[in-house]
Design an enzyme around this catalytic site. Structure first.
Site, PDB file in Angstrom:
ATOM      1  CB  SER A   1      -0.961  -0.052   1.192  1.00 16.94           C
ATOM      2  OG  SER A   1      -2.046   0.832   1.010  1.00 16.94           O
TER       3      SER A   1
ATOM      4  CG  ASP B   1      -4.300  -1.929   0.547  1.00 16.28           C
ATOM      5  OD1 ASP B   1      -3.332  -2.556   0.995  1.00 16.28           O
ATOM      6  OD2 ASP B   1      -4.498  -0.728   0.808  1.00 16.28           O
TER       7      ASP B   1
END
Length: 259
Positions: A41, A154
């Site tokens: 991320s 993610d």
């Protein structure tokens, strides 16, 4: 000369991930050898730019010059509210549209989540941009990234401190950098804060066992006062990571010399 080198695992955390840049700046200033990176991320974004040779303060400047609102074009699809098109263009402008992992100056692994298989997927070769976008595609907010026959989102959803690619390597000391300390005194005045808190706790739970596998954990406690969308406070977040890492200079030096 140090007996070992550092392998860094950089967590996600939204704007709090800007603290990673401060950590990297301090490590450079201390002349401590970073040999390998793994990121997820916001930690993926920091690690990619650093591995590509951008100085940490230059990466901060690029972020501060970016209008986050302009990067969030509504998608209004069944799978997410926002497109990653503009984010992709931003990354491509600075990294190149044909950038590969092999072009980086340091070995790097990025982690994303396969939404259908329910498992973490690790990327360390081939095209750089699709795994980077996938690693940063927060579920619900962004549409999943379709890549290699997978629906990717993610990586922090299942693994927000990706130490696995760094473990078991001779001469590599694993340092986890977690930018999501829990604030036990936080107030939850509305529904939005409740969602933030719920996601924070859920994601933090998957880092517990991974923290224990680190030779050293860097987790600046002052980050607990910041929210994941506090991008306008980037300089403060950078400074927190920078100052905290300088304060850990002795521990880092001892880690590198330890037999």
């Amino acid at each position: 000369m140090p007996a070992h080198q550092l392998g860094l695992a950089l967590s996600g955390g939204g704007a709090r991930g800007i603290a990673h840049l401060g950590v990297l700046a301090a490590l450079d200033e201390l002349q401590l050898p970073v040999a390998q990176l793994a990121g997820v991320s916001s930690g993926a974004i920091a690690s990619v730019f650093y591995a590509a040779g951008f100085p940490p303060r230059e990466i901060l400047r690029l972020l501060q010059e970016t209008n986050v609102v302009r990067l969030t074009r509504p998608a209004f699809s069944r799978f997410g509210l926002l497109h990653l098109d503009a984010v992709s263009q931003l990354l491509a402008r600075h990294l190149g549209t044909t950038a590969n992992f092999e072009d980086l100056r340091l070995p790097l692994t990025l982690v994303a989540t396969d939404l259908m298989a329910g498992e973490s997927v690790y990327f360390n070769s081939g095209p750089l941009l699709p795994p980077l976008l996938a690693s940063s595609a927060v579920p619900i907010v962004y549409r999943p990234v379709e890549y290699q026959g997978r629906q990717l989102v993610d990586g922090g959803l299942l693994n927000n401190l990706p130490v696995e690619p760094l473990l078991g390597q001779t001469g590599l000391r694993v340092v986890g950098v977690n930018c999501n300390p829990i604030n036990s005194e936080a107030r939850i005045p509305n529904f939005r804060r409740l969602i933030e808190r719920t996601l924070h706790l859920a994601i933090n739970a998957n880092t517990t066992s991974r923290k224990a596998q680190c030779d050293l954990l860097l987790e600046p406690p002052d980050l607990r006062h910041y929210r994941p969308l506090s991008y306008k406070r980037g300089t403060e977040l950078f400074d927190i990571g920078y100052r905290y890492t300088l304060a850990q200079a002795d521990a880092l030096a001892a880690l590198l010399q330890r037999p």
